[in-house]
Design an enzyme around this catalytic site. Structure first.
Site: not given
Ligand SMILES: NC(=O)c1ccc[n+]([C@@H]2O[C@H](COP(=O)([O-])OP(=O)(O)OC[C@H]3O[C@@H](n4cnc5c(N)ncnc54)[C@H](OP(=O)(O)O)[C@@H]3O)[C@@H](O)[C@H]2O)c1
Length: 277
Positions: A29-30, A32, A34, A172
């Site tokens: 999931t997600g 698209s 990161g 968050y």
């Molecule tokens: N980046 C960091 O520093 C970090 C650190 C710790 C943990 N994380 C965790 O890692 C995970 C991925 O985060 P990321 O950093 O890769 O962020 P990102 O690049 O913003 O990606 C977030 C993903 O979630 C999807 N998403 C958001 N809202 C959604 C919805 N309503 N329905 C379906 N999909 C949805 C987005 O796709 P669409 O917009 O196309 O729906 C996108 O593919 C998250 O769970 C985050 O909490 C991130």
């Protein structure tokens, strides 16, 4: 050095990952953007059939094309986790495409950084609970028939779900901690299914772009994070975290006030810098 400081254990050996997932189906999931996008590409490169779920169909199609070019197969499943009907529809599509799943990487998530008393704090909390907690929980429950002995459920969580509450991060941190405990408990009820929580440190993705201060902090790249997220497919781990996280957790138990004051000080310092800009 940056990697040693930041990175949790990881699966850097693609052939080990290939042995675990080649020819098998994994939902990400997600996918698209990161971490999810990089994880999907890595699983695809290892020969998995990757089911790609997120809202932006165009982006998913681009990722699917890259998975295909890397030798994997991809199925695009556009869905909005905050919409129960969309989640149910997506679960039906997943079950049709893959009656048995080698794994689910529950990665989609949103983050909001806003003071609890600014703007629309209740809306922030409700939005994040829908995307980070109730949506993924509904999806996993609907996918239960495809999760068999040996299936792995990987929850992509955050180190911030394990330390004391930080100013502006309540919605968050609260949502990430809530889902992490829920998924651990739910998966423990499912015989043979293995759950793993991955507590990521900072990762350079679109999610952190709005926070100026993070531009100057060390962060993993998304492909590095994907190596961490795929570790539970090759090793029977229930928790993957940077080496320093247990120290932070102990500090949160032994001296929570000191940690909370440190976070509040950092917050005031950052706010002061922001005002001067
Ligand atoms: N980046 C960091 O520093 C970090 C650190 C710790 C943990 N994380 C965790 O890692 C995970 C991925 O985060 P990321 O950093 O890769 O962020 P990102 O690049 O913003 O990606 C977030 C993903 O979630 C999807 N998403 C958001 N809202 C959604 C919805 N309503 N329905 C379906 N999909 C949805 C987005 O796709 P669409 O917009 O196309 O729906 C996108 O593919 C998250 O769970 C985050 O909490 C991130």
């Amino acid at each position: 050095m940056r990697r040693a400081l930041l990175s949790p254990p990881a699966c850097r050996d693609l052939s080990a990952l290939r042995a675990a997932v080649a020819g098998r189906a994994v939902l990400v999931t997600g996918a698209s953007s990161g971490v999810g996008e990089a994880t999907a590409l890595r699983l695809g490169a290892a020969g998995a059939t990757v089911l790609l779920l997120a809202r932006r169909e165009e982006r998913l199609r681009e990722v699917a094309a890259r998975v295909g070019a890397a030798g994997g197969r991809a199925v695009v499943i556009p869905a909005d986790l905050s919409d129960p009907a969309s989640v149910d529809g997506a679960a039906r599509e997943v079950l049709k495409a893959a009656p048995v799943l080698a794994g689910v990487v529950s990665n989609a998530g949103r983050s909001v950084r806003r003071r609890a008393l600014d703007g629309a704090p209740r809306a922030d909390l409700e939005r994040l609970l829908a995307v980070n907690v109730t949506g993924p929980a509904r999806l996993l429950l609907a996918l239960r028939p495809a999760l068999v002995a040996g299936s792995v459920v990987v929850n992509v969580s955050s180190v911030s779900a394990r330390h004391v509450g930080a100013p502006r991060w309540g919605a968050y941190q609260g949502s990430k901690a809530a889902f992490d405990l829920w998924v651990q408990a739910a998966v423990a009820e499912w015989p043979g299914v293995r759950g793993a929580s991955v507590y990521l440190p900072l990762v350079r993705t679109p999610m952190i772009a709005p926070t100026r201060a993070y531009r100057f902090l060390p962060a993993l790249s998304a492909p590095e994070a994907a190596e961490v997220v795929t570790l539970p497919f090759v090793r029977s781990v229930v928790r993957v975290a940077p080496w320093w996280l247990p120290g932070v957790e102990v500090a949160g138990i032994v001296c929570p006030g000191v940690l909370a004051r440190g976070l509040a000080w950092a917050e005031r310092f950052e706010a002061c810098l922001e005002r001067r800009r």
